[in-house]
Design a protein around this motif. Structure first.
Motif, PDB file in Angstrom:
ATOM      1  N   ILE A   1     -52.939   0.782 -42.613  1.00  0.00           N
ATOM      2  CA  ILE A   1     -53.852   1.585 -41.715  1.00  0.00           C
ATOM      3  C   ILE A   1     -53.432   1.161 -40.235  1.00  0.00           C
ATOM      4  CG2 ILE A   1     -56.272   1.796 -41.009  1.00  0.00           C
ATOM      5  CD1 ILE A   1     -56.987   1.246 -44.032  1.00  0.00           C
ATOM      6  N   ALA A   2     -53.246   0.010 -40.075  1.00  0.00           N
ATOM      7  CA  ALA A   2     -52.901  -0.427 -38.524  1.00  0.00           C
ATOM      8  C   ALA A   2     -51.692   0.186 -37.998  1.00  0.00           C
ATOM      9  CB  ALA A   2     -53.113  -1.928 -38.516  1.00  0.00           C
ATOM     10  N   THR A   3     -50.942   0.261 -38.735  1.00  0.00           N
ATOM     11  CA  THR A   3     -49.362   0.908 -38.451  1.00  0.00           C
ATOM     12  C   THR A   3     -49.621   2.383 -38.139  1.00  0.00           C
ATOM     13  OG1 THR A   3     -48.265  -0.452 -39.889  1.00  0.00           O
ATOM     14  CG2 THR A   3     -47.142   1.441 -39.161  1.00  0.00           C
ATOM     15  N   TYR A   4     -50.443   3.080 -39.006  1.00  0.00           N
ATOM     16  CA  TYR A   4     -50.845   4.561 -38.599  1.00  0.00           C
ATOM     17  C   TYR A   4     -51.395   4.613 -37.476  1.00  0.00           C
ATOM     18  CZ  TYR A   4     -49.233   6.117 -43.471  1.00  0.00           C
ATOM     19  OH  TYR A   4     -48.745   6.601 -44.313  1.00  0.00           O
TER      20      TYR A   4
ATOM     21  N   LEU B   1     -54.069  10.439 -43.641  1.00  0.00           N
ATOM     22  CA  LEU B   1     -54.851  11.138 -44.604  1.00  0.00           C
ATOM     23  C   LEU B   1     -54.512  11.457 -45.885  1.00  0.00           C
ATOM     24  CD1 LEU B   1     -56.523  13.712 -41.926  1.00  0.00           C
ATOM     25  CD2 LEU B   1     -57.512  11.791 -42.902  1.00  0.00           C
ATOM     26  N   LEU B   2     -53.302  11.768 -46.029  1.00  0.00           N
ATOM     27  CA  LEU B   2     -52.490  12.113 -47.322  1.00  0.00           C
ATOM     28  C   LEU B   2     -52.430  10.683 -48.175  1.00  0.00           C
ATOM     29  CD1 LEU B   2     -51.026  14.018 -49.178  1.00  0.00           C
ATOM     30  CD2 LEU B   2     -48.952  13.291 -48.107  1.00  0.00           C
ATOM     31  N   HIS B   3     -52.009   9.345 -47.350  1.00  0.00           N
ATOM     32  CA  HIS B   3     -51.580   8.347 -47.926  1.00  0.00           C
ATOM     33  C   HIS B   3     -53.083   7.782 -48.266  1.00  0.00           C
ATOM     34  CE1 HIS B   3     -49.229   4.252 -47.910  1.00  0.00           C
ATOM     35  NE2 HIS B   3     -49.679   4.508 -48.802  1.00  0.00           N
ATOM     36  N   TYR B   4     -54.153   7.968 -47.416  1.00  0.00           N
ATOM     37  CA  TYR B   4     -55.340   7.000 -47.695  1.00  0.00           C
ATOM     38  C   TYR B   4     -55.981   7.677 -48.897  1.00  0.00           C
ATOM     39  CZ  TYR B   4     -59.436   4.565 -46.672  1.00  0.00           C
ATOM     40  OH  TYR B   4     -60.598   3.724 -46.964  1.00  0.00           O
ATOM     41  N   PHE B   5     -56.294   9.066 -48.974  1.00  0.00           N
ATOM     42  CA  PHE B   5     -56.890   9.630 -50.030  1.00  0.00           C
ATOM     43  C   PHE B   5     -56.150  10.092 -51.122  1.00  0.00           C
ATOM     44  CE2 PHE B   5     -59.355  10.380 -46.122  1.00  0.00           C
ATOM     45  CZ  PHE B   5     -60.646   9.771 -46.609  1.00  0.00           C
ATOM     46  N   VAL B   6     -54.991  10.622 -51.092  1.00  0.00           N
ATOM     47  CA  VAL B   6     -54.294  11.400 -52.226  1.00  0.00           C
ATOM     48  C   VAL B   6     -53.037  10.462 -52.987  1.00  0.00           C
ATOM     49  CG1 VAL B   6     -53.229  13.273 -53.017  1.00  0.00           C
ATOM     50  CG2 VAL B   6     -54.933  13.552 -51.350  1.00  0.00           C
TER      51      VAL B   6
ATOM     52  N   TYR C   1     -54.974  -6.271 -48.128  1.00  0.00           N
ATOM     53  CA  TYR C   1     -53.839  -5.885 -47.706  1.00  0.00           C
ATOM     54  C   TYR C   1     -53.625  -4.317 -47.017  1.00  0.00           C
ATOM     55  CZ  TYR C   1     -52.487 -10.078 -50.331  1.00  0.00           C
ATOM     56  OH  TYR C   1     -52.303 -11.208 -50.744  1.00  0.00           O
ATOM     57  N   VAL C   2     -54.696  -3.739 -47.247  1.00  0.00           N
ATOM     58  CA  VAL C   2     -54.662  -2.401 -46.680  1.00  0.00           C
ATOM     59  C   VAL C   2     -54.818  -2.174 -45.298  1.00  0.00           C
ATOM     60  CG1 VAL C   2     -56.183  -0.288 -46.988  1.00  0.00           C
ATOM     61  CG2 VAL C   2     -55.803  -1.466 -48.761  1.00  0.00           C
ATOM     62  N   TRP C   3     -55.165  -3.275 -44.681  1.00  0.00           N
ATOM     63  CA  TRP C   3     -55.244  -3.088 -42.969  1.00  0.00           C
ATOM     64  C   TRP C   3     -53.965  -2.786 -42.412  1.00  0.00           C
ATOM     65  CZ3 TRP C   3     -52.464  -6.594 -40.306  1.00  0.00           C
ATOM     66  CH2 TRP C   3     -51.987  -7.567 -40.915  1.00  0.00           C
TER      67      TRP C   3
ATOM     68  N   PHE D   1     -43.415  -1.764 -51.050  1.00  0.00           N
ATOM     69  CA  PHE D   1     -43.317  -0.529 -50.311  1.00  0.00           C
ATOM     70  C   PHE D   1     -44.396   0.183 -50.248  1.00  0.00           C
ATOM     71  CE2 PHE D   1     -42.177   4.067 -50.495  1.00  0.00           C
ATOM     72  CZ  PHE D   1     -41.333   4.142 -49.375  1.00  0.00           C
ATOM     73  N   LYS D   2     -45.604   0.122 -51.074  1.00  0.00           N
ATOM     74  CA  LYS D   2     -46.804   0.688 -50.874  1.00  0.00           C
ATOM     75  C   LYS D   2     -47.553   0.452 -49.589  1.00  0.00           C
ATOM     76  CE  LYS D   2     -48.912  -2.394 -54.329  1.00  0.00           C
ATOM     77  NZ  LYS D   2     -49.364  -2.492 -55.868  1.00  0.00           N
ATOM     78  N   TYR D   3     -47.398  -0.675 -49.040  1.00  0.00           N
ATOM     79  CA  TYR D   3     -47.886  -1.325 -47.878  1.00  0.00           C
ATOM     80  C   TYR D   3     -47.158  -1.119 -46.700  1.00  0.00           C
ATOM     81  CZ  TYR D   3     -51.162  -3.620 -51.189  1.00  0.00           C
ATOM     82  OH  TYR D   3     -52.072  -4.068 -51.991  1.00  0.00           O
ATOM     83  N   ILE D   4     -45.779  -1.245 -46.875  1.00  0.00           N
ATOM     84  CA  ILE D   4     -45.022  -1.306 -45.570  1.00  0.00           C
ATOM     85  C   ILE D   4     -44.333   0.204 -45.363  1.00  0.00           C
ATOM     86  CG2 ILE D   4     -42.826  -1.766 -46.391  1.00  0.00           C
ATOM     87  CD1 ILE D   4     -42.777  -4.127 -44.495  1.00  0.00           C
TER      88      ILE D   4
END
Length: 168
Positions: free
Chosen positions: A145-148, A114-119, A140-142, A65-68
């Protein structure tokens, strides 16, 4: 020739009136409308969940869930928002145009990234539902980020194109 044109216009008005009858009926029966909206959103959310979490073409670690979650959220809104803008509670709010529809994705993905990346998003007990992307595995972070970025860019292009077409 004139009678055919009149019949076509009469048929168009009849279809439009029939569509309005359903909306008027829903407004009068607000409890049925609320239940129908809840039911549709639940079905869409469950369907998108099966599509994203059960999809074998997405590698196993990315199905967490944290990635998708960005893909799940964007697909759920992409499928549910047209119903709400045509029949549901958002029909008066301006979401019935392509520009209004794309602005939802602009704000959602811009602020959500921004919220998901930093906070991240945490619960009251301190356990994270969505930990910050900075703290996750860098292999796996790509994917989130690519989805956003993809959903943001598509919405930005649609918004710019609709502003350009109004000027002409």
């Amino acid at each position: 020739m004139r009678s055919k044109t009149k019949k076509k216009n009469k048929n168009k008005r009849k279809v439009k009136v029939q569509g309005n009858k359903f909306i008027i009926w829903l407004e009068k029966h607000w409890l049925v409308e609320a239940f129908l909206e809840y039911l549709i959103f639940t079905v869409v959310a469950i369907g998108v969940g099966f599509l994203t979490f059960g999809n074998k073409s997405i590698p196993g670690p990315l199905r967490e869930f944290k990635y998708i979650s960005p893909l799940y959220l964007n697909l759920t809104i992409l499928i549910a928002l047209p119903y709400y803008s045509w029949f549901g509670s958002l029909r008066e709010e301006g979401f019935n145009t392509l520009k209004g529809f794309s602005e939802v994705f602009l704000y959602l993905n811009g602020l959500g990234f921004l919220l998901h990346y930093f906070v991240g998003i945490e619960l009251e007990d301190g356990e994270g539902v969505l930990p910050p992307l900075i703290s996750l595995n860098s292999r796996y972070v790509w994917f989130p980020i690519a989805t956003y970025i993809i959903f943001f860019l598509i919405a930005a292009v649609i918004t710019i194109a609709s502003k350009g077409s109004k000027k002409k």
